[in-house]
Motif scaffolding. Structure first.
Motif, PDB file in Angstrom:
ATOM      1  N   ALA A   1      41.583  33.283  12.526  1.00  0.00           N
ATOM      2  CA  ALA A   1      42.089  32.430  11.440  1.00  0.00           C
ATOM      3  C   ALA A   1      43.575  32.690  11.244  1.00  0.00           C
ATOM      4  CB  ALA A   1      41.277  32.645  10.176  1.00  0.00           C
TER       5      ALA A   1
ATOM      6  N   HIS B   1      25.693  35.589  13.277  1.00  0.00           N
ATOM      7  CA  HIS B   1      26.199  34.368  13.912  1.00  0.00           C
ATOM      8  C   HIS B   1      25.025  33.509  14.352  1.00  0.00           C
ATOM      9  CE1 HIS B   1      29.604  37.125  14.220  1.00  0.00           C
ATOM     10  NE2 HIS B   1      30.368  36.042  14.290  1.00  0.00           N
TER      11      HIS B   1
ATOM     12  N   THR C   1      27.539  28.773  12.728  1.00  0.00           N
ATOM     13  CA  THR C   1      27.602  29.091  11.313  1.00  0.00           C
ATOM     14  C   THR C   1      27.507  30.610  11.217  1.00  0.00           C
ATOM     15  OG1 THR C   1      26.478  27.034  10.757  1.00  0.00           O
ATOM     16  CG2 THR C   1      26.503  28.757   9.070  1.00  0.00           C
TER      17      THR C   1
ATOM     18  N   VAL D   1      29.412  30.060   6.543  1.00  0.00           N
ATOM     19  CA  VAL D   1      30.687  29.411   6.807  1.00  0.00           C
ATOM     20  C   VAL D   1      30.683  28.844   8.231  1.00  0.00           C
ATOM     21  CG1 VAL D   1      33.189  29.741   6.839  1.00  0.00           C
ATOM     22  CG2 VAL D   1      31.783  31.110   5.294  1.00  0.00           C
TER      23      VAL D   1
ATOM     24  N   CYS E   1      32.186  27.806  11.820  1.00  0.00           N
ATOM     25  CA  CYS E   1      33.163  28.536  12.623  1.00  0.00           C
ATOM     26  C   CYS E   1      33.154  27.999  14.053  1.00  0.00           C
ATOM     27  CB  CYS E   1      32.778  30.015  12.619  1.00  0.00           C
ATOM     28  SG  CYS E   1      33.794  31.094  13.622  1.00  0.00           S
TER      29      CYS E   1
ATOM     30  N   TYR F   1      38.263  30.340  14.672  1.00  0.00           N
ATOM     31  CA  TYR F   1      38.711  29.290  13.768  1.00  0.00           C
ATOM     32  C   TYR F   1      37.709  29.207  12.619  1.00  0.00           C
ATOM     33  CZ  TYR F   1      41.587  28.223  17.785  1.00  0.00           C
ATOM     34  OH  TYR F   1      42.471  28.324  18.835  1.00  0.00           O
ATOM     35  N   ILE F   2      38.117  29.736  11.463  1.00  0.00           N
ATOM     36  CA  ILE F   2      37.216  29.835  10.312  1.00  0.00           C
ATOM     37  C   ILE F   2      38.050  29.876   9.031  1.00  0.00           C
ATOM     38  CG2 ILE F   2      37.194  32.373  10.353  1.00  0.00           C
ATOM     39  CD1 ILE F   2      34.168  32.206   9.644  1.00  0.00           C
ATOM     40  N   ASP F   3      37.463  29.435   7.942  1.00  0.00           N
ATOM     41  CA  ASP F   3      38.073  29.574   6.625  1.00  0.00           C
ATOM     42  C   ASP F   3      37.434  30.788   5.957  1.00  0.00           C
ATOM     43  OD1 ASP F   3      38.980  29.413   4.012  1.00  0.00           O
ATOM     44  OD2 ASP F   3      38.115  27.437   3.622  1.00  0.00           O
ATOM     45  N   TYR F   4      38.195  31.873   5.830  1.00  0.00           N
ATOM     46  CA  TYR F   4      37.670  33.107   5.258  1.00  0.00           C
ATOM     47  C   TYR F   4      37.636  33.107   3.732  1.00  0.00           C
ATOM     48  CZ  TYR F   4      37.638  35.654   9.711  1.00  0.00           C
ATOM     49  OH  TYR F   4      37.380  36.079  10.989  1.00  0.00           O
TER      50      TYR F   4
END
Length: 130
Positions: A39, A66, A86, A100, A102, A119-122
């Motif tokens: 991220a 995961h 996810t 989340v 991913c 690529y993830i929104d933490y």
């Protein structure tokens, strides 16, 4: 660890190692000069730094699981694997959790990961940990 020419099996094996904090399996999958970009975090350069980061993450009061939704080779290139998933984060000891979406890309050189991008929104995870 399976060869990257078997992308779905390789991804399941790799993320099983991540989920179980199997540092040796993670280390065996990456090159000495691996680059991890997660991220908007600072890049992690080199196997030793990646392993130190994995050990630190294993000490946090949160578990990851995961759940892989899809795996493919980018453009048919056997040197690139893309995973859509996810990630479920569970806080210990109360079990509160958040899931989340991913996407992760892996680029390989000589059968080892040398470029690893998450690529993830933490922000939902940060809120869970607050």
């Amino acid at each position: 660890m399976l060869k990257p020419s078997q992308p779905a099996e390789w991804a399941r094996s790799f993320f099983a190692a991540v989920d179980s904090d199997d540092i040796d399996a993670i280390a065996a999958a990456v090159s000495d000069d691996v680059l991890l970009v997660a991220a908007n975090s600072e890049p992690i350069k080199g196997k030793e730094a990646l392993i130190a980061s994995a050990r630190s993450a294993a000490q946090r009061p949160i578990n990851m699981r995961h759940e892989i939704n899809d795996v493919w080779q980018a453009g048919g290139d056997e040197d690139v694997i893309v995973t859509a998933m996810t990630v479920r984060y569970s806080r210990q000891p109360d079990g509160a959790s958040v899931s989340v979406p991913c996407c992760v890309t892996f680029k390989f050189h000589d059968g080892l990961v040398h470029d690893y991008r998450i690529y993830i929104d933490y922000s939902p995870v940060a809120a869970l940990m607050a």
